[in-house]
Design a protein around this motif. Structure first.
Motif, PDB file in Angstrom:
ATOM      1  N   MET A   1       0.933  -1.113  -0.119  1.00 28.61           N
ATOM      2  CA  MET A   1      -0.005   0.029   0.078  1.00 28.61           C
ATOM      3  C   MET A   1       0.887   1.221  -0.074  1.00 28.61           C
ATOM      4  N   PHE A   2       1.988   1.088   0.822  1.00 28.62           N
ATOM      5  CA  PHE A   2       2.723   2.277   0.939  1.00 28.62           C
ATOM      6  C   PHE A   2       3.424   2.569  -0.468  1.00 28.62           C
ATOM      7  N   ARG A   3       3.951   1.710  -1.119  1.00 25.55           N
ATOM      8  CA  ARG A   3       4.575   1.710  -2.439  1.00 25.55           C
ATOM      9  C   ARG A   3       3.567   2.104  -3.538  1.00 25.55           C
ATOM     10  N   PHE A   4       2.421   1.571  -3.465  1.00 27.23           N
ATOM     11  CA  PHE A   4       1.261   1.924  -4.625  1.00 27.23           C
ATOM     12  C   PHE A   4       1.031   3.521  -4.406  1.00 27.23           C
ATOM     13  N   PHE A   5       0.643   4.053  -3.038  1.00 25.10           N
ATOM     14  CA  PHE A   5       0.433   5.407  -2.721  1.00 25.10           C
ATOM     15  C   PHE A   5       1.590   6.455  -3.076  1.00 25.10           C
ATOM     16  N   ARG A   6       2.641   5.999  -2.658  1.00 25.58           N
ATOM     17  CA  ARG A   6       4.001   6.816  -2.918  1.00 25.58           C
ATOM     18  C   ARG A   6       3.997   7.078  -4.426  1.00 25.58           C
ATOM     19  N   ALA A   7       4.009   5.940  -5.419  1.00 24.49           N
ATOM     20  CA  ALA A   7       4.051   5.930  -6.869  1.00 24.49           C
ATOM     21  C   ALA A   7       2.866   6.906  -7.507  1.00 24.49           C
TER      22      ALA A   7
END
Length: 205
Positions: free
Chosen positions: A57-63
């Motif tokens: 989730m962190f990676r998705f939202f950072r991107a």
């Protein structure tokens, strides 16, 4: 041009540059530390476990956030699709958001360097060797997460919208879930020491 339009125009460029810097910082730091330490630094956990979902989730939202901020710098009309919150579209609110975003990230970088070679992303099955309980860790059990939480709040205020409100809510939930996962692991690894530490030092402040 009124002050809101000027601040908004500035903020488009600032947010695009800010999140580009954040992406570059973490990429370069992780690559450099892996090369120096010759070991893995990112531990999302087993596929589909709680910490794995947190990382995804962190990676998705950072991107997603980076992409949105880059696109809106070139295509201002994109703002209409973000669900702007009209009452918060004020120069003081937006600039306050920029300040909180910047200070939160600067604080997070500071904690990175306090941890030094001991920094890991996620739960390292082989570590830590000992607990960090002094300095800023003597005041908060999760100072890095606090810096991230402040930066997330700053992002919402810098671009008040339904999109950033969703990012804020999900971001805070993921930080809380990750904090609980790490505490559970540390309690298992250092049952006596961490139990005393948790009783004396608050999770946040």
């Amino acid at each position: 041009m009124d002050s809101l339009a000027e601040i908004t125009a500035f903020n488009r460029v600032y947010l695009a540059a800010f999140f580009t810097f954040v992406a570059a910082f973490y990429t370069v730091r992780i690559i450099y530390m892996k090369k120096v330490l010759k070991r893995e630094l990112v531990f999302p956990g087993a596929p589909f476990c709680s910490t794995w979902w947190n990382h995804m989730m962190f990676r998705f939202f950072r991107a997603l956030i980076w992409m949105v901020c880059l696109l809106r710098a070139f295509f201002p009309s994109l703002d209409s699709g973000l669900g702007l919150i009209a009452p918060l579209q004020h120069p003081l609110v937006i600039l306050t958001g920029d300040v909180l975003l910047t200070l939160g990230f600067a604080f997070t970088i500071g904690v990175h360097f306090v941890l030094g070679a001991g920094w890991r992303s996620g739960v390292d099955p082989a570590g830590p060797v000992q607990l960090k309980t002094t300095g800023i860790y003597g005041r908060s059990r999760h100072p890095m997460f606090m810096g991230v939480a402040v930066a997330q709040l700053g992002f919402f205020l810098a671009l008040p919208s339904v999109f950033t409100l969703v990012c804020l809510g999900i971001g805070w939930v993921m930080l809380y879930r990750q904090a609980l996962s790490e505490e559970q692991y540390l309690m298992q690894r250092f049952p006596d020491v961490y139990g005393r530490y948790a009783a004396q030092v608050p999770r946040w402040l």
